[in-house]
Design an enzyme around this catalytic site. Sequence first.
Site, PDB file in Angstrom:
ATOM      1  N   GLU A  13       0.825  -1.219   0.000  1.00 16.63           N
ATOM      2  CA  GLU A  13       0.000   0.000   0.000  1.00 16.63           C
ATOM      3  C   GLU A  13       0.858   1.267   0.000  1.00 16.63           C
ATOM      4  OE1 GLU A  13      -0.245  -2.427   2.254  1.00 16.63           O
ATOM      5  OE2 GLU A  13      -2.264  -3.248   2.256  1.00 16.63           O
ATOM      6  N   LYS A  15       3.381   1.420   2.499  1.00 24.79           N
ATOM      7  CA  LYS A  15       3.678   1.549   3.940  1.00 24.79           C
ATOM      8  C   LYS A  15       5.080   2.113   4.163  1.00 24.79           C
ATOM      9  CE  LYS A  15       2.893  -2.869   4.493  1.00 24.79           C
ATOM     10  NZ  LYS A  15       2.368  -3.246   3.170  1.00 24.79           N
ATOM     11  N   GLY A  16       6.048   1.599   3.373  1.00 28.30           N
ATOM     12  CA  GLY A  16       7.439   2.044   3.531  1.00 28.30           C
ATOM     13  C   GLY A  16       7.570   3.542   3.383  1.00 28.30           C
ATOM     14  N   ALA A  38       8.188  -9.298   3.045  1.00 25.78           N
ATOM     15  CA  ALA A  38       7.835  -7.898   2.830  1.00 25.78           C
ATOM     16  C   ALA A  38       8.848  -7.226   1.898  1.00 25.78           C
ATOM     17  CB  ALA A  38       7.799  -7.164   4.163  1.00 25.78           C
ATOM     18  N   GLY A  39       8.384  -6.177   1.231  1.00 23.89           N
ATOM     19  CA  GLY A  39       9.280  -5.352   0.414  1.00 23.89           C
ATOM     20  C   GLY A  39       8.786  -3.928   0.543  1.00 23.89           C
ATOM     21  N   GLN A 223       2.843  -6.710   5.036  1.00 25.55           N
ATOM     22  CA  GLN A 223       1.698  -7.300   4.321  1.00 25.55           C
ATOM     23  C   GLN A 223       0.467  -6.402   4.533  1.00 25.55           C
ATOM     24  OE1 GLN A 223       3.645  -9.887   6.412  1.00 25.55           O
ATOM     25  NE2 GLN A 223       4.915  -9.667   4.615  1.00 25.55           N
ATOM     26  N   THR A 238      -0.945 -14.754   4.158  1.00 27.73           N
ATOM     27  CA  THR A 238       0.362 -15.059   4.721  1.00 27.73           C
ATOM     28  C   THR A 238       0.122 -15.755   6.059  1.00 27.73           C
ATOM     29  OG1 THR A 238       2.577 -14.189   5.144  1.00 27.73           O
ATOM     30  CG2 THR A 238       0.727 -12.802   5.876  1.00 27.73           C
ATOM     31  N   ASP A 331      -1.885   9.696  -7.529  1.00 30.47           N
ATOM     32  CA  ASP A 331      -1.405  10.099  -8.859  1.00 30.47           C
ATOM     33  C   ASP A 331      -1.552   8.984  -9.904  1.00 30.47           C
ATOM     34  OD1 ASP A 331       0.643   9.019  -7.045  1.00 30.47           O
ATOM     35  OD2 ASP A 331       1.940   9.086  -8.805  1.00 30.47           O
ATOM     36  N   GLY A 413       3.157  10.673  -4.923  1.00 31.59           N
ATOM     37  CA  GLY A 413       4.413  10.314  -5.578  1.00 31.59           C
ATOM     38  C   GLY A 413       5.270   9.542  -4.599  1.00 31.59           C
TER      39      GLY A 413
HETATM   40  P1  GDP Z   1       4.806  -1.371   0.916  1.00 33.06           P
HETATM   41  O1  GDP Z   1       5.131  -2.815   0.836  1.00 33.06           O
HETATM   42  O2  GDP Z   1       3.463  -1.123   1.482  1.00 33.06           O
HETATM   43  O3  GDP Z   1       5.866  -0.572   1.609  1.00 33.06           O
HETATM   44  O4  GDP Z   1       4.741  -0.841  -0.584  1.00 33.06           O
HETATM   45  P2  GDP Z   1       5.804  -1.174  -1.764  1.00 33.06           P
HETATM   46  O5  GDP Z   1       7.037  -0.408  -1.502  1.00 33.06           O
HETATM   47  O6  GDP Z   1       5.924  -2.634  -1.954  1.00 33.06           O
HETATM   48  O7  GDP Z   1       5.008  -0.636  -3.025  1.00 33.06           O
HETATM   49  C1  GDP Z   1       4.580   0.669  -3.101  1.00 33.06           C
HETATM   50  C2  GDP Z   1       5.196   1.291  -4.359  1.00 33.06           C
HETATM   51  O8  GDP Z   1       4.562   2.509  -4.605  1.00 33.06           O
HETATM   52  C3  GDP Z   1       6.671   1.616  -4.205  1.00 33.06           C
HETATM   53  O9  GDP Z   1       7.291   1.499  -5.445  1.00 33.06           O
HETATM   54  C4  GDP Z   1       6.655   3.076  -3.739  1.00 33.06           C
HETATM   55  O10 GDP Z   1       7.838   3.769  -4.065  1.00 33.06           O
HETATM   56  C5  GDP Z   1       5.503   3.593  -4.534  1.00 33.06           C
HETATM   57  N1  GDP Z   1       4.743   4.683  -3.945  1.00 33.06           N
HETATM   58  C6  GDP Z   1       4.344   4.878  -2.658  1.00 33.06           C
HETATM   59  N2  GDP Z   1       3.509   5.930  -2.594  1.00 33.06           N
HETATM   60  C7  GDP Z   1       3.382   6.408  -3.848  1.00 33.06           C
HETATM   61  C8  GDP Z   1       2.608   7.465  -4.445  1.00 33.06           C
HETATM   62  O11 GDP Z   1       1.868   8.163  -3.787  1.00 33.06           O
HETATM   63  N3  GDP Z   1       2.744   7.626  -5.790  1.00 33.06           N
HETATM   64  C9  GDP Z   1       3.559   6.870  -6.556  1.00 33.06           C
HETATM   65  N4  GDP Z   1       3.646   7.130  -7.846  1.00 33.06           N
HETATM   66  N5  GDP Z   1       4.260   5.860  -6.043  1.00 33.06           N
HETATM   67  C10 GDP Z   1       4.162   5.627  -4.709  1.00 33.06           C
HETATM   68  P1  IMO Z   2       4.552  -5.935   1.968  1.00 39.01           P
HETATM   69  O1  IMO Z   2       4.974  -5.796   3.411  1.00 39.01           O
HETATM   70  C1  IMO Z   2       2.156  -8.072  -0.942  1.00 39.01           C
HETATM   71  C2  IMO Z   2       1.663 -12.378  -0.380  1.00 39.01           C
HETATM   72  C3  IMO Z   2       2.300 -13.295  -1.386  1.00 39.01           C
HETATM   73  C4  IMO Z   2       1.293 -14.426  -1.361  1.00 39.01           C
HETATM   74  C5  IMO Z   2       0.880 -14.496   0.099  1.00 39.01           C
HETATM   75  C6  IMO Z   2       1.635 -15.540   0.906  1.00 39.01           C
HETATM   76  O2  IMO Z   2       5.559  -5.527   0.975  1.00 39.01           O
HETATM   77  O3  IMO Z   2       3.216  -5.302   1.781  1.00 39.01           O
HETATM   78  P2  IMO Z   2       4.091 -15.630   1.905  1.00 39.01           P
HETATM   79  O4  IMO Z   2       5.413 -15.586   1.227  1.00 39.01           O
HETATM   80  O5  IMO Z   2       3.887 -14.552   2.900  1.00 39.01           O
HETATM   81  O6  IMO Z   2       3.775 -16.986   2.458  1.00 39.01           O
HETATM   82  O7  IMO Z   2       3.016 -15.399   0.704  1.00 39.01           O
HETATM   83  O8  IMO Z   2       1.155 -13.224   0.632  1.00 39.01           O
HETATM   84  N1  IMO Z   2       2.579 -11.412   0.268  1.00 39.01           N
HETATM   85  C7  IMO Z   2       2.599 -10.093  -0.008  1.00 39.01           C
HETATM   86  N2  IMO Z   2       1.913  -9.394  -0.923  1.00 39.01           N
HETATM   87  N3  IMO Z   2       2.987  -7.446  -0.096  1.00 39.01           N
HETATM   88  C8  IMO Z   2       3.654  -8.136   0.847  1.00 39.01           C
HETATM   89  O9  IMO Z   2       4.400  -7.526   1.789  1.00 39.01           O
HETATM   90  C9  IMO Z   2       3.518  -9.538   0.898  1.00 39.01           C
HETATM   91  N4  IMO Z   2       4.032 -10.510   1.666  1.00 39.01           N
HETATM   92  C10 IMO Z   2       3.449 -11.650   1.281  1.00 39.01           C
HETATM   93  O10 IMO Z   2       2.406 -12.702  -2.655  1.00 39.01           O
HETATM   94  O11 IMO Z   2       0.149 -14.052  -2.095  1.00 39.01           O
HETATM   95 MG    MG Z   3       5.714  -4.238  -0.587  1.00 39.99          MG
END
Ligand code: GDP
Ligand code: IMO
Ligand code: MG
Length: 422
Positions: A13, A15-16, A38-39, A223, A238, A331, A413
């Site tokens: 979403e 979160k990072g 997580a990523g 997650q 998860t 955006d 962004g």
């Molecule tokens: P997280 O797992 O919840 O921390 O989210 P991720 O980092 O996996 O995925 C969110 C993606 O959206 C990342 O590439 C962020 O850099 C990007 N991001 C976060 N907020 C925004 C936003 O408001 N606009 C855009 N364009 N990108 C965003």
């Molecule tokens: P962040 O913190 C999105 C998903 C996997 C799979 C399911 C189970 O970046 O939001 P697992 O490896 O946990 O046993 O996989 O959960 N999943 C995520 N999807 N963001 C994540 O973390 C996830 N961590 C696990 O894709 O559907």
């Molecule tokens: Mg992520």
Amino acid sequence: MNTILIGAQWGDEGKGKIIDVLTEEQDAVIRSQGGNNAGHTINIGKKKYVLHLLPTGLLRPGRLGIIGNGCVIDPISLTEEIAGLEKQGVKLNKRLHLSLQAHLVLPYHRYLDGLREDQAKGKRKIGTTRRGIGPTYGDKISRIGLRVCDMADLNHFEKKLLAGFREVNSSLKKQGYKPLTSKPLIKDCLKAAKKLQPYLSDTVTLIHDLRVKKKKLLFEGAQGTFLDIDFGTYPYVTSSNTTAGGACTGTGLPPMAVDRVIGAMKAYTTRVGEGPFPTENNELGDLLHGMGREFGATTGRARRCGWLDAVMTRYACRLSGFTDLALTNLDGLDHLEEIKICVAYRLDGKKLHVPPADSADLARLEPIYETFPGWKKDTSSCRKYAELPLKARRYLKRITELTETPIRLISIGPKREETILL
Ligand code: GDP
Ligand code: IMO
Ligand code: MG
């Protein structure tokens, strides 16, 4: 002041990014569940960081990063993540703390996760990140897991590892699979354990002491709500509690100490992996992927995309008691003619206002949408709510009505400055 931040959808979403923005005012950032599945992506100036298990707060100088008991720690991958971050110029010094009670993801957990996925056919496939998360939490619940405290004495750790590998190999052989060559893998684990020993910590006491000193603590969710082992789209979830309660059981934070719970959500919805997704829309996915967006931060997989599902987000608000929402990626909708929000479901002729418990029902129901005209203007340069196009503000207002929760942060962004605080 103790703040919990939770993903309100299926993860990713933003979160990072939000945690990084909020950490300016925090003293410590604490992970309470999940592992390196997580990523979390953070863009600071021209640098991009992707954190998997390390708490995002470590990117801000002087802040503590705590990995709580509810997390699962892969010692080999964590040492690599630490080295990668140090290479990017982030010094950990004495800022990282690993709970002695957290469980360890061992090479056999990773292997078993991949094996289960490879063997699973059709609907049984979950699409995991293959990081060993499910098998590790399985061992925890079965009371046969190894924990961080087992790494304190390497001789004792080696014995426990040998026993663990022996058991897994015997079961693999019984099922007709080749056993793992344990010797080099055990050596890798011991090497990683030695490197991690300086970080072992009584995190419950640490968090308690920080609270006594009135420090500001931010609990970083991983997650999202619908990947929660209890409340998510089971079995496509998860293996941890990703909702607000998990932040307490996963760190030892007493429930009465929670002051604020923020729900992070995208202005639309994404999901990686298998499982039902009522508002999935391939056209929206093609558009976002075409902009180079929505590729997984951990596995690089293209994320499935769809419209905002207010039935699910309202349910997420109820589960975690969000005091505020942080809405990201507004955006992403900038250039659309029309934007939809799912406001209810229809299943077997009945209208539903909460998601059904059975994933099979969620997969076959029909979403009921409200349609909004697109604003067709770039929002990424807006820095105040009043600068957002009127149609975008109307869209946000409707989200607040539908979720019954105020939006207090809008992200337009990936960068720190691309944020509107209300
Ligand atoms: P997280 O797992 O919840 O921390 O989210 P991720 O980092 O996996 O995925 C969110 C993606 O959206 C990342 O590439 C962020 O850099 C990007 N991001 C976060 N907020 C925004 C936003 O408001 N606009 C855009 N364009 N990108 C965003
Ligand atoms: P962040 O913190 C999105 C998903 C996997 C799979 C399911 C189970 O970046 O939001 P697992 O490896 O946990 O046993 O996989 O959960 N999943 C995520 N999807 N963001 C994540 O973390 C996830 N961590 C696990 O894709 O559907
Ligand atoms: Mg992520």
